[in-house]
Design a protein around this motif. Sequence first.
Motif, PDB file in Angstrom:
ATOM      1  N   GLU A  16     -80.586  10.460 -74.956  1.00  0.00           N
ATOM      2  CA  GLU A  16     -79.328  11.332 -74.440  1.00  0.00           C
ATOM      3  C   GLU A  16     -80.502  12.251 -74.269  1.00  0.00           C
ATOM      4  OE1 GLU A  16     -76.200  13.183 -77.578  1.00  0.00           O
ATOM      5  OE2 GLU A  16     -77.537  12.431 -78.367  1.00  0.00           O
ATOM      6  N   ALA A  17     -81.949  12.764 -74.658  1.00  0.00           N
ATOM      7  CA  ALA A  17     -82.336  14.120 -74.420  1.00  0.00           C
ATOM      8  C   ALA A  17     -82.344  13.856 -72.824  1.00  0.00           C
ATOM      9  CB  ALA A  17     -83.268  14.460 -75.067  1.00  0.00           C
ATOM     10  N   ALA A  18     -82.682  12.854 -72.252  1.00  0.00           N
ATOM     11  CA  ALA A  18     -83.243  12.537 -70.560  1.00  0.00           C
ATOM     12  C   ALA A  18     -82.286  13.298 -70.118  1.00  0.00           C
ATOM     13  CB  ALA A  18     -84.216  11.753 -70.955  1.00  0.00           C
ATOM     14  N   ALA A  19     -81.661  13.122 -70.214  1.00  0.00           N
ATOM     15  CA  ALA A  19     -79.807  13.362 -69.689  1.00  0.00           C
ATOM     16  C   ALA A  19     -79.397  14.855 -69.805  1.00  0.00           C
ATOM     17  CB  ALA A  19     -78.596  11.833 -70.173  1.00  0.00           C
ATOM     18  N   THR A  43     -82.550  11.128 -64.236  1.00  0.00           N
ATOM     19  CA  THR A  43     -81.634  10.830 -65.303  1.00  0.00           C
ATOM     20  C   THR A  43     -82.074   9.192 -64.999  1.00  0.00           C
ATOM     21  OG1 THR A  43     -79.680  11.976 -65.869  1.00  0.00           O
ATOM     22  CG2 THR A  43     -79.956  10.173 -67.086  1.00  0.00           C
ATOM     23  N   ASP A  44     -81.701   8.252 -63.848  1.00  0.00           N
ATOM     24  CA  ASP A  44     -81.633   7.224 -63.622  1.00  0.00           C
ATOM     25  C   ASP A  44     -82.805   6.124 -64.222  1.00  0.00           C
ATOM     26  OD1 ASP A  44     -80.391   4.678 -62.457  1.00  0.00           O
ATOM     27  OD2 ASP A  44     -81.776   4.338 -61.547  1.00  0.00           O
ATOM     28  N   GLU A  67     -69.283  17.006 -66.911  1.00  0.00           N
ATOM     29  CA  GLU A  67     -68.559  15.992 -66.635  1.00  0.00           C
ATOM     30  C   GLU A  67     -69.352  14.754 -66.630  1.00  0.00           C
ATOM     31  OE1 GLU A  67     -65.534  18.024 -64.499  1.00  0.00           O
ATOM     32  OE2 GLU A  67     -64.615  18.529 -66.771  1.00  0.00           O
ATOM     33  N   GLU A  68     -70.120  14.953 -64.985  1.00  0.00           N
ATOM     34  CA  GLU A  68     -71.317  14.181 -64.199  1.00  0.00           C
ATOM     35  C   GLU A  68     -71.823  13.285 -65.545  1.00  0.00           C
ATOM     36  OE1 GLU A  68     -72.005  13.004 -60.210  1.00  0.00           O
ATOM     37  OE2 GLU A  68     -69.698  13.419 -61.428  1.00  0.00           O
ATOM     38  N   ARG A  69     -72.876  14.013 -66.373  1.00  0.00           N
ATOM     39  CA  ARG A  69     -73.617  13.203 -67.081  1.00  0.00           C
ATOM     40  C   ARG A  69     -72.951  12.897 -68.283  1.00  0.00           C
ATOM     41  NH1 ARG A  69     -75.200  18.114 -70.888  1.00  0.00           N
ATOM     42  NH2 ARG A  69     -73.603  17.497 -72.382  1.00  0.00           N
ATOM     43  N   LEU A 100     -73.809   8.729 -70.730  1.00  0.00           N
ATOM     44  CA  LEU A 100     -74.207   9.376 -71.773  1.00  0.00           C
ATOM     45  C   LEU A 100     -73.209   8.610 -72.966  1.00  0.00           C
ATOM     46  CD1 LEU A 100     -74.568  13.511 -72.528  1.00  0.00           C
ATOM     47  CD2 LEU A 100     -76.066  11.291 -73.494  1.00  0.00           C
ATOM     48  N   SER A 101     -72.025   8.433 -71.711  1.00  0.00           N
ATOM     49  CA  SER A 101     -71.102   7.412 -72.512  1.00  0.00           C
ATOM     50  C   SER A 101     -71.518   5.466 -73.206  1.00  0.00           C
ATOM     51  CB  SER A 101     -69.793   7.323 -71.305  1.00  0.00           C
ATOM     52  OG  SER A 101     -69.702   6.783 -69.999  1.00  0.00           O
ATOM     53  N   ARG A 102     -72.437   5.646 -71.709  1.00  0.00           N
ATOM     54  CA  ARG A 102     -73.292   3.895 -72.265  1.00  0.00           C
ATOM     55  C   ARG A 102     -73.998   4.096 -73.759  1.00  0.00           C
ATOM     56  NH1 ARG A 102     -74.058   1.047 -66.887  1.00  0.00           N
ATOM     57  NH2 ARG A 102     -72.275   2.262 -65.217  1.00  0.00           N
ATOM     58  N   LEU A 103     -74.401   5.249 -74.212  1.00  0.00           N
ATOM     59  CA  LEU A 103     -75.385   5.108 -75.818  1.00  0.00           C
ATOM     60  C   LEU A 103     -74.339   4.701 -76.691  1.00  0.00           C
ATOM     61  CD1 LEU A 103     -76.663   8.657 -75.039  1.00  0.00           C
ATOM     62  CD2 LEU A 103     -77.383   6.025 -75.338  1.00  0.00           C
ATOM     63  N   PRO A 104     -74.517   3.948 -77.129  1.00  0.00           N
ATOM     64  CA  PRO A 104     -73.201   3.075 -78.449  1.00  0.00           C
ATOM     65  C   PRO A 104     -73.066   4.272 -79.608  1.00  0.00           C
ATOM     66  CG  PRO A 104     -75.931   2.395 -78.912  1.00  0.00           C
ATOM     67  CD  PRO A 104     -75.832   3.070 -77.190  1.00  0.00           C
ATOM     68  N   GLU A 105     -72.115   4.111 -80.062  1.00  0.00           N
ATOM     69  CA  GLU A 105     -72.108   5.399 -81.152  1.00  0.00           C
ATOM     70  C   GLU A 105     -72.977   4.291 -82.225  1.00  0.00           C
ATOM     71  OE1 GLU A 105     -67.644   4.908 -82.020  1.00  0.00           O
ATOM     72  OE2 GLU A 105     -66.759   5.393 -80.431  1.00  0.00           O
ATOM     73  N   ARG A 106     -73.419   5.847 -82.944  1.00  0.00           N
ATOM     74  CA  ARG A 106     -74.474   5.494 -84.204  1.00  0.00           C
ATOM     75  C   ARG A 106     -74.080   6.306 -85.622  1.00  0.00           C
ATOM     76  NH1 ARG A 106     -76.525   7.792 -79.393  1.00  0.00           N
ATOM     77  NH2 ARG A 106     -78.069   9.967 -80.228  1.00  0.00           N
TER      78      ARG A 106
END
Length: 588
Positions: A331-334, A424-425, A554-556, A560-566
């Motif tokens: 997340e921090a990288a993005a 980010t990629d 919004e682009e980011r 971030l939407s691929r990160l699992p909820e935690r």
Amino acid sequence: MQGAPTAPSYGGTALAAVTLLEEVRDALTGATLPLALPEAEQARREAGSAVAQLDDYILPRYRSLDAPLLAVVGGSTGAGKSTLVNGIVGHPVTRSGAIRPTTRQPILLHHPSEAAWFEGQRVLPSLSRIRGYVTSSPVPASRAGAAPDAGAMSSLVLVADPGVPAGIAVLDAPDVDSISDDNRKLAAQLLAAADLWIFVTTANRYADAVPWKLLLDAASRDIMVGVVLDRVPAGAEAEVSADLRRLLDREGLGAAQLFVIPETNLDSLGMLPAGSVLPLKTWLADLAADAAGRSDIARRTLNGTVRALAGRVAAVAQAAKDQHHAADALEAAAMAAYRDAAERILDSTRDGALLRGEVLARWQDFVGTGEFFRTLEQNVGRFRDRVGAFFRGEPPPAVRVEAAIETGLQAVIVDEAANAAEDTDQRWRTDPAGRQLLGKDDLSGTTSGFEDRAAAEIRAWQEALMDLIRTEGQGKRTQARWLSFGINGLGAALMIVVFSMTAGLTGLEVGVAGGTAVVGQRLLEAVFGEDAVRRMAEKAREDLHVRCQRLLQEERQKFLSRLPERDEHAPEALAAHADALVRLADRG
């Protein structure tokens, strides 16, 4: 002798223990550990095994401390487990043979008076129950204990037999090193549900790695173990048993009971001579007859298992913590990539970089390049009086300036958004967890429709800037003058000023983009005054910055939407549970 189980009655401590264990189970079930970290798969297996052991043994035993002991007979392929179980009860009840695997279904033997303890789902709830049978006449071992669905791996065959002493049940498990994956998993599950183990090995297999892995697990649980050394050649008893005892002592299993069964011929029913099994039968009968001793064994195994469970929970807690750190790093990288992109966009809008090329050409078309600048340089005061007349002519439309600004600014935003995506990629793909989340998807460019969204946001900003000018001009004595200039002309001038605010609105260099910033500033000051121009420019700049940040955020989200909820508190909660389990085990 125990009858049917009654409803459990807990004291405060027992009830609190069960409550804690149920909370631990819920926490382990919720520990998904989705990121592909090096230790994640092992931690997931540990969590799954811990939940299974809670269901199969720990919770059932805490809820019924007076239930019969469960002795699980396990061991290597061909060690003679089924033959040994038949010898314990005195007649064939389990399958044995040369074809592997032979124990396709686990068979649980219990005293007839204790059937109610096992017919429900008290222990091993994931296994369905099948009632087997015992016949008074001799039957071939291949048919003893047969069940209607002999191939089912999810069934537990229950056989009531008076040859099993009341107070203890004997479960014949599959081979721990079976060629069948299902058999091996089931064997491990059954051994984890045991109050005590009867581990069967042979004179030429007792040092095998797989059985010892399970024996070490027994040592970690402080479980009572009886080791049966089977098929020992005549004359080798002392040497082989001494070597096995040495290995047991070295691995912390020095208290294990050791039974030696010499190599011998089986009778026509596949039975061992009664005398060879007598020491083991006597040991089990003595355990069964001693109610206090059985209770001590159950509590000792239970406490050891809970202590081992605490270690597993602590390992899962650390894995959950590692997952959070990994997710935070991704997340921090993005966040950093898109934050840097926003800063670069902001820099490009205040250092005059946009006041070149098409924007400069359109602005110069609007204000003129000859007499206009000479008039401005000679007498700013006279400019204030004459500027209205200047603009009452027919200069090129100011909207061309706005369009040029929109195009230039859009190009900067799109380019920086693409740079942030590529950055980010690349960062995510250098991390195993990030590679897993991205998979084969290429997110290194902007999303579909981003250029149009950026253009729409810029136009919205320009409209807001025009509204700002209208609001600032209301009620002023200069209203007629600014109306004569035209709202688009003033708006274009304000945009020019916004894009040259490196050091505020004062001290601007005339040389920046051919003096265009000075022209715009002087024009606005002639209408609104210096303070008002500074205020409007700062508001417009902040509004643009917020809009650019929103676009990039919004682009980011595609990352971030691929990160699992935690659950941020899950690792600490698991670690606290592990500590509580240690205290529970220490209390005994």
